[in-house]
Design a protein around this motif. Sequence first.
Motif, PDB file in Angstrom:
ATOM      1  N   ARG A  92       8.398 -13.477  23.079  1.00  0.00           N
ATOM      2  CA  ARG A  92       7.553 -13.429  23.896  1.00  0.00           C
ATOM      3  C   ARG A  92       6.486 -14.687  24.282  1.00  0.00           C
ATOM      4  O   ARG A  92       6.064 -15.467  25.420  1.00  0.00           O
ATOM      5  CB  ARG A  92       6.508 -12.158  23.817  1.00  0.00           C
ATOM      6  N   LYS A  93       5.494 -14.916  22.770  1.00  0.00           N
ATOM      7  CA  LYS A  93       5.965 -16.103  22.175  1.00  0.00           C
ATOM      8  C   LYS A  93       5.899 -17.707  23.245  1.00  0.00           C
ATOM      9  O   LYS A  93       5.780 -18.013  23.933  1.00  0.00           O
ATOM     10  CB  LYS A  93       5.091 -16.131  21.386  1.00  0.00           C
ATOM     11  N   ALA A 101       8.137 -17.415  25.211  1.00  0.00           N
ATOM     12  CA  ALA A 101       8.288 -17.736  26.870  1.00  0.00           C
ATOM     13  C   ALA A 101       6.486 -18.236  27.475  1.00  0.00           C
ATOM     14  O   ALA A 101       6.969 -18.064  28.973  1.00  0.00           O
ATOM     15  CB  ALA A 101       8.554 -15.976  27.325  1.00  0.00           C
ATOM     16  N   GLU A 102       5.475 -18.004  27.155  1.00  0.00           N
ATOM     17  CA  GLU A 102       4.304 -18.574  27.430  1.00  0.00           C
ATOM     18  C   GLU A 102       3.968 -19.954  27.192  1.00  0.00           C
ATOM     19  O   GLU A 102       3.549 -20.143  27.731  1.00  0.00           O
ATOM     20  CB  GLU A 102       3.740 -17.895  26.601  1.00  0.00           C
ATOM     21  N   GLN A 103       5.709 -20.807  26.515  1.00  0.00           N
ATOM     22  CA  GLN A 103       5.049 -21.809  26.161  1.00  0.00           C
ATOM     23  C   GLN A 103       5.647 -22.630  27.487  1.00  0.00           C
ATOM     24  O   GLN A 103       6.043 -22.650  27.963  1.00  0.00           O
ATOM     25  CB  GLN A 103       5.811 -22.396  25.229  1.00  0.00           C
ATOM     26  N   PRO A 104       4.806 -23.511  27.606  1.00  0.00           N
ATOM     27  CA  PRO A 104       5.043 -24.372  28.737  1.00  0.00           C
ATOM     28  C   PRO A 104       6.296 -25.613  28.256  1.00  0.00           C
ATOM     29  O   PRO A 104       6.784 -25.993  27.578  1.00  0.00           O
ATOM     30  CB  PRO A 104       4.130 -25.915  28.505  1.00  0.00           C
TER      31      PRO A 104
END
Length: 61
Positions: free
Chosen positions: A32-33, A35-38
């Motif tokens: 999840r973390k 997936a939030e990264q650029p």
Amino acid sequence: MADTLLLAFGLVLIIEGLAPALFPNKWRAYLRKLAEQPITDIRNIGLFVLSLGIIVIWLSQ
């Protein structure tokens, strides 16, 4: 040569399967973390790991 590639592929599958098998909740939170990264950060991580793998293979020859 094919035997070595098959062995290497099997080892990759074992290593990749360890985290979700042993720590499924932490693995899910990590994904999840991630997936939030650029996209550029993810691409840079992939290029770094790819380069590291090439260097390890080159040094083992």
